[in-house]
Design a protein around this motif. Structure first.
Motif, PDB file in Angstrom:
ATOM      1  N   ASP A  35       0.834  -1.211   0.000  1.00 58.23           N
ATOM      2  CA  ASP A  35       0.000   0.000   0.000  1.00 58.23           C
ATOM      3  C   ASP A  35       0.867   1.258   0.000  1.00 58.23           C
ATOM      4  O   ASP A  35       0.418   2.329  -0.413  1.00 58.23           O
ATOM      5  N   LEU A  36       2.102   1.119   0.452  1.00 58.58           N
ATOM      6  CA  LEU A  36       3.020   2.258   0.536  1.00 58.58           C
ATOM      7  C   LEU A  36       3.960   2.337  -0.664  1.00 58.58           C
ATOM      8  O   LEU A  36       4.267   3.424  -1.152  1.00 58.58           O
ATOM      9  N   PHE A  37       4.390   1.150  -1.153  1.00 54.61           N
ATOM     10  CA  PHE A  37       5.413   1.115  -2.203  1.00 54.61           C
ATOM     11  C   PHE A  37       4.934   0.383  -3.457  1.00 54.61           C
ATOM     12  O   PHE A  37       4.270  -0.663  -3.367  1.00 54.61           O
ATOM     13  N   GLU A  38       5.313   0.905  -4.591  1.00 51.40           N
ATOM     14  CA  GLU A  38       5.214   0.213  -5.868  1.00 51.40           C
ATOM     15  C   GLU A  38       6.642  -0.193  -6.236  1.00 51.40           C
ATOM     16  O   GLU A  38       7.454   0.654  -6.628  1.00 51.40           O
ATOM     17  N   ALA A  39       6.964  -1.465  -6.084  1.00 46.72           N
ATOM     18  CA  ALA A  39       8.357  -1.902  -6.141  1.00 46.72           C
ATOM     19  C   ALA A  39       8.728  -2.542  -7.473  1.00 46.72           C
ATOM     20  O   ALA A  39       7.929  -3.268  -8.079  1.00 46.72           O
TER      21      ALA A  39
END
Length: 293
Positions: A35-39
Motif C-alpha cells: 500500500d506504501l510502495f510500488e516496487a
C-alpha cells in the motif's frame, strides 16, 4: 483520501556476502508494504552497474532506491543519490555492513524490509576523497592494502578479512605523512589512517567510537606504528570501542583535510580499493544524503 504509492527500486548485488539472492523478490514481497510502495527489482551485473541503475531510477522519478548488498553496492547507489531528494534504503547483505550496523539497520532481511515500511528518513553527511564519495569509511596505508588484498580473495566475511590481516601485517612498513586539517599542520608516521564518517568498519570493529554521520565532521584516525606483540591489545581496543584510549591512536576532527604521503598507492572508499596519487584531499558534505534508518 487517495495516497499515491512511492516508486521504489531494489538494486540487488547477486554475489555480495556469498549469499544467494535469486528469490529475493519473492521473499521480500511477503513483508514489503504494497500500500506504501510500488516496487521494481533489478540485479547489478558488473562493477559500476548499480550506479547506472540508480541514475536511471532518478531519471524515471523513483522516490526510493534500496541497495541490497554490501558496502560497495551501497556506495555505488549512495554516491549517485548525493544532493538529490531520492531516498536511500539498505538491505545489508555484505561482509562488513559498517554503515548499516551504525544506523542499526537489521541484518535479517525480513526485519530490514519492515524497517523500510516505517519510512523514517533523515539526512546524513557524505565524505569525499579526491573525486570519490564514501559514506562509512575511507582508509590509507595498511587499511587500504588489506582492502586491495581482501577484494581479490575468495574467502569473504570476518574470517577472510582477519586471514588477510594476519598474512600482511608482519611485513607492512609504516610511512610518513603530512596533514593539513582545517588549516592546522601535522606530521606523523602512520601505520594506517582511517577517515571515519561513522564509527565502525563493520562487524562491530570501531575505529573511531565517537564519529557521527550527522555532525558535519570527519574523524581522522591516525594509527601510529606499534609493536606486533601488541596486536591483541589493539584488536581489543577495536572491538571494545576504546581505540580513542590507545596511546597509538590519534583522532583529529575536521572538515577540510589534505594528506600528503611519500608515494602513490592504494586507498579505499567504503572498502573498495582505488589507486591514487601522493596528495589526497578529503572533505565532508553535510546533510547531503537522504536515508531510511
Amino acid at each position: 483520501m487517495v495516497v499515491t504509492r512511492k516508486k521504489l527500486l531494489f538494486i540487488i548485488n547477486p554475489i555480495s556476502g556469498g549469499k544467494e539472492k535469486k528469490d529475493f523478490e519473492k521473499r521480500s514481497a511477503q513483508f514489503l508494504d504494497a500500500d506504501l510502495f510500488e516496487a521494481q527489482y533489478r540485479f547489478s551485473e558488473k562493477p559500476g552497474h548499480a550506479a547506472e541503475l540508480t541514475q536511471q531510477a532518478i531519471s524515471d522519478s523513483y522516490d526510493v532506491v534500496v541497495a541490497v548488498g554490501g558496502d560497495g553496492t551501497i556506495n555505488e547507489v549512495a554516491r549517485t543519490l548525493v544532493n538529490t531528494s531520492v531516498v536511500l534504503g539498505i538491505i545489508p547483505e555484505g561482509s562488513g555492513n559498517g554503515l548499516a550496523g551504525y544506523l542499526e539497520i537489521p541484518m535479517i532481511m525480513k526485519e530490514a524490509i519492515l524497517l523500510l515500511n516505517k519510512f523514517r528518513v533523515k539526512r546524513i553527511d557524505s565524505g569525499k576523497l579526491n573525486d570519490h564519495y564514501f559514506f562509512n569509511m575511507a582508509g590509507i596505508g595498511f587499511d587500504a592494502v588489506i582492502s586491495d588484498r581482501f577484494d581479490k580473495d575468495s574467502i569473504r566475511g570476518p574470517f577472510g578479512y582477519m586471514k588477510t590481516v594476519v598474512s600482511e601485517i608482519g611485513h607492512y612498513k609504516a610511512e610518513d605523512y603530512e596533514f593539513v586539517i582545517d588549516g592546522k599542520h601535522y606530521k606523523e608516521e602512520a601505520f594506517m589512517i582511517s577517515l571515519a564518517n561513522s564509527p565502525q568498519y563493520g562487524n562491530n570493529a570501531y575505529v573511531s567510537p565517537n564519529a557521527s554521520v550527522s555532525d558535519g565532521l570527519l574523524d581522522v584516525c591516525i594509527v601510529k606504528p606499534f609493536p606486533l606483540f601488541l596486536l591483541p591489545k589493539m584488536l581489543f581496543h577495536l572491538f571494545s570501542r576504546t581505540t580513542d584510549k590507545s596511546g597509538y591512536v590519534d583522532i583529529i576532527r575536521g572538515k577540510e583535510i589534505l594528506i600528503r604521503r611519500e608515494k602513490e598507492g592504494y586507498v579505499h572508499v567504503d572498502g573498495q580499493p582505488i589507486h591514487l596519487g601522493k596528495d589526497l584531499r578529503c572533505s565532508i558534505l553535510p546533510s547531503s544524503l537522504c536515508i531510511i534508518y
